[in-house]
Design a protein around this motif. Sequence first.
Motif, PDB file in Angstrom:
ATOM      1  N   THR A   1      10.070   3.639  -3.838  1.00  0.00           N
ATOM      2  CA  THR A   1      10.944   4.442  -4.688  1.00  0.00           C
ATOM      3  C   THR A   1      12.360   3.900  -4.563  1.00  0.00           C
ATOM      4  OG1 THR A   1      11.348   6.032  -2.896  1.00  0.00           O
ATOM      5  CG2 THR A   1       9.522   6.509  -4.393  1.00  0.00           C
ATOM      6  N   ASN A   2      13.187   4.230  -5.539  1.00  0.00           N
ATOM      7  CA  ASN A   2      14.590   3.802  -5.479  1.00  0.00           C
ATOM      8  C   ASN A   2      15.471   4.877  -6.099  1.00  0.00           C
ATOM      9  OD1 ASN A   2      14.089   3.562  -8.200  1.00  0.00           O
ATOM     10  ND2 ASN A   2      14.232   1.342  -8.275  1.00  0.00           N
TER      11      ASN A   2
ATOM     12  N   PRO B   1       7.307   6.197  -9.922  1.00  0.00           N
ATOM     13  CA  PRO B   1       8.361   6.615 -10.873  1.00  0.00           C
ATOM     14  C   PRO B   1       9.523   7.267 -10.149  1.00  0.00           C
ATOM     15  CG  PRO B   1       6.442   8.057 -10.989  1.00  0.00           C
ATOM     16  CD  PRO B   1       6.046   6.901 -10.134  1.00  0.00           C
ATOM     17  N   SER B   2      10.717   7.039 -10.662  1.00  0.00           N
ATOM     18  CA  SER B   2      11.933   7.539 -10.027  1.00  0.00           C
ATOM     19  C   SER B   2      12.303   8.912 -10.567  1.00  0.00           C
ATOM     20  CB  SER B   2      13.095   6.565 -10.259  1.00  0.00           C
ATOM     21  OG  SER B   2      12.819   5.318  -9.691  1.00  0.00           O
ATOM     22  N   ARG B   3      13.049   9.646  -9.753  1.00  0.00           N
ATOM     23  CA  ARG B   3      13.590  10.937 -10.164  1.00  0.00           C
ATOM     24  C   ARG B   3      14.886  10.710 -10.950  1.00  0.00           C
ATOM     25  NH1 ARG B   3      12.832  15.476  -6.465  1.00  0.00           N
ATOM     26  NH2 ARG B   3      15.078  15.766  -6.677  1.00  0.00           N
ATOM     27  N   ARG B   4      15.088  11.514 -11.953  1.00  0.00           N
ATOM     28  CA  ARG B   4      16.328  11.409 -12.722  1.00  0.00           C
ATOM     29  C   ARG B   4      17.414  12.319 -12.169  1.00  0.00           C
ATOM     30  NH1 ARG B   4      14.513  10.975 -19.136  1.00  0.00           N
ATOM     31  NH2 ARG B   4      13.304   9.043 -18.916  1.00  0.00           N
ATOM     32  N   GLU B   5      17.006  13.471 -11.649  1.00  0.00           N
ATOM     33  CA  GLU B   5      17.998  14.406 -11.138  1.00  0.00           C
ATOM     34  C   GLU B   5      18.466  13.954  -9.755  1.00  0.00           C
ATOM     35  OE1 GLU B   5      13.886  15.893 -10.107  1.00  0.00           O
ATOM     36  OE2 GLU B   5      14.936  15.016 -11.848  1.00  0.00           O
TER      37      GLU B   5
ATOM     38  N   ASP C   1       0.847  -1.180   0.000  1.00  0.00           N
ATOM     39  CA  ASP C   1       0.000   0.000   0.000  1.00  0.00           C
ATOM     40  C   ASP C   1       0.888   1.236   0.000  1.00  0.00           C
ATOM     41  OD1 ASP C   1      -1.901   1.930   0.276  1.00  0.00           O
ATOM     42  OD2 ASP C   1      -2.818   1.126   2.091  1.00  0.00           O
ATOM     43  N   THR C   2       0.862   1.987  -1.092  1.00  0.00           N
ATOM     44  CA  THR C   2       1.737   3.151  -1.240  1.00  0.00           C
ATOM     45  C   THR C   2       1.150   4.419  -0.640  1.00  0.00           C
ATOM     46  OG1 THR C   2       0.783   3.675  -3.406  1.00  0.00           O
ATOM     47  CG2 THR C   2       2.685   2.181  -3.364  1.00  0.00           C
TER      48      THR C   2
ATOM     49  N   GLY D   1      16.208  -5.964  -3.323  1.00  0.00           N
ATOM     50  CA  GLY D   1      15.237  -6.827  -3.981  1.00  0.00           C
ATOM     51  C   GLY D   1      13.827  -6.280  -4.024  1.00  0.00           C
ATOM     52  N   ARG D   2      13.578  -5.077  -3.519  1.00  0.00           N
ATOM     53  CA  ARG D   2      12.249  -4.488  -3.576  1.00  0.00           C
ATOM     54  C   ARG D   2      12.019  -3.838  -4.936  1.00  0.00           C
ATOM     55  NH1 ARG D   2       9.594  -3.592   1.195  1.00  0.00           N
ATOM     56  NH2 ARG D   2       7.874  -3.152  -0.231  1.00  0.00           N
TER      57      ARG D   2
END
Length: 442
Positions: free
Chosen positions: A268-269, A303-307, A223-224, A297-298
């Motif tokens: 997030t990663n 969506p991830s940030r690029r900056e 659950d996010t 492993g998660r």
Amino acid sequence: MPSSRSRSQQPSLTLARSFLKLVKSLFSCFHSSQYLHQPQWNSDKAALLPRPISRPHQLRPSVLNADYPSCVHFIQRLPVEIISLIFVLGSEQDTNFPVTVSHVCSSWRYVALHTPALWRHIALGPQEDQLRARVLRARACSLDIQISPWRMTRLGFRRSQYWYAHSVYWHMQLVNPYIDRWRSLDIEFSNSEPYLWRASLAHCSTPAPALEELSLLYRNNDDTTPYILFAAYAPKLRRLTVDGISLAWMPSLYGNLTFLDYTHHGFTNGHHAVHDVLSILHITNQLNTLHILFPQGRIAYLPSRREPATQHVSLMKLKELVLKVDGHDIPFELASLVSLLSSPSLATLRLIDLGDAPYSFRSLKSFFYVYPIPRTLRYVHVGHAWYEPKMLQAMAQSLPLLSKITVKMSHTPEKVFTLNRRIRGHGPHYNVEGLGVQSGKK
């Protein structure tokens, strides 16, 4: 996680453990004795009974009958206030301890039933009647609420219990009316089941003015939704342990934390995860102790940030930093985070390898290259894959206040290296390899 109260009461807890063993050994003889079935109070018993043991008052010895034998056990001669305190300390080690001591004899049962702090621990489970009885006996005392993946049976065995959303919701309904009395909330799930968090936290939306400790553990959570707890008001909250749950971090709720054990939820990663943790540390800038783990492993759900993250955070009061790794190498997020973290008062650094790997991390040298180690360090603990002799040699030579290094390797006892400083700054008398500890290589 041991709490601050338990650390400050180590001598008392040792006495409680010894007393618990004595209670179990004397339990059968108390029931078989012909004297202990007789009332232990004199004719003035009626004047003493209505007085509850809920606040400190003048000590008084237990009053015995005139015909009571002189060989009575010394425990029966202790003041009831001392017995009450020992009962409370014992209940912190064993949740069934209050029930055990209340069935020894009539006098102990009276003491137990008139000690509200003895019944403050509410472990939610199938015994609904017992839960209601504990809340009633706790009176106006603050409560410790717990949902655990295991429960203790009457015989002292540990049994696992599977939680469903509807059962969690039902049990939380029993204690939610007393949120204003919660001293701690400890929720841990080990099974995977939809809507567990929503069921457990659905009604935690009112202020918790007495809450001091909060622990939320559910590694399998998917659950996010960021949760806003206790209407963002818990002024006494000082200790927080989080694993697998996304929270809405607000200064009014988490700004006074002194202890934080944070395991990233994994939604997030990369740079996004580093940015999230830096935002948390910016709010919790009063920390004395910080534990950080980025699980491996998660799969990221958001969506991830690029900056890259560039915000620097300074934790002026941080005394102890614990960095944990549970994979085969140091994650990028951890290395990036420590490069943006400043802790000018840090005294203890613990490097923990949860996988107990026999070899050093491949990126260990790069990690120490980007991590600005504070010169205020006095103690360093290195575990398993964090160990590298050259790195420890460099620490010993560059940190002027470092006095002790502890190394834990696989299949070997823990080694403690004490640094003996020479006169007039000639450097430490220290050699890691000389003590016979070697690091492996992949």
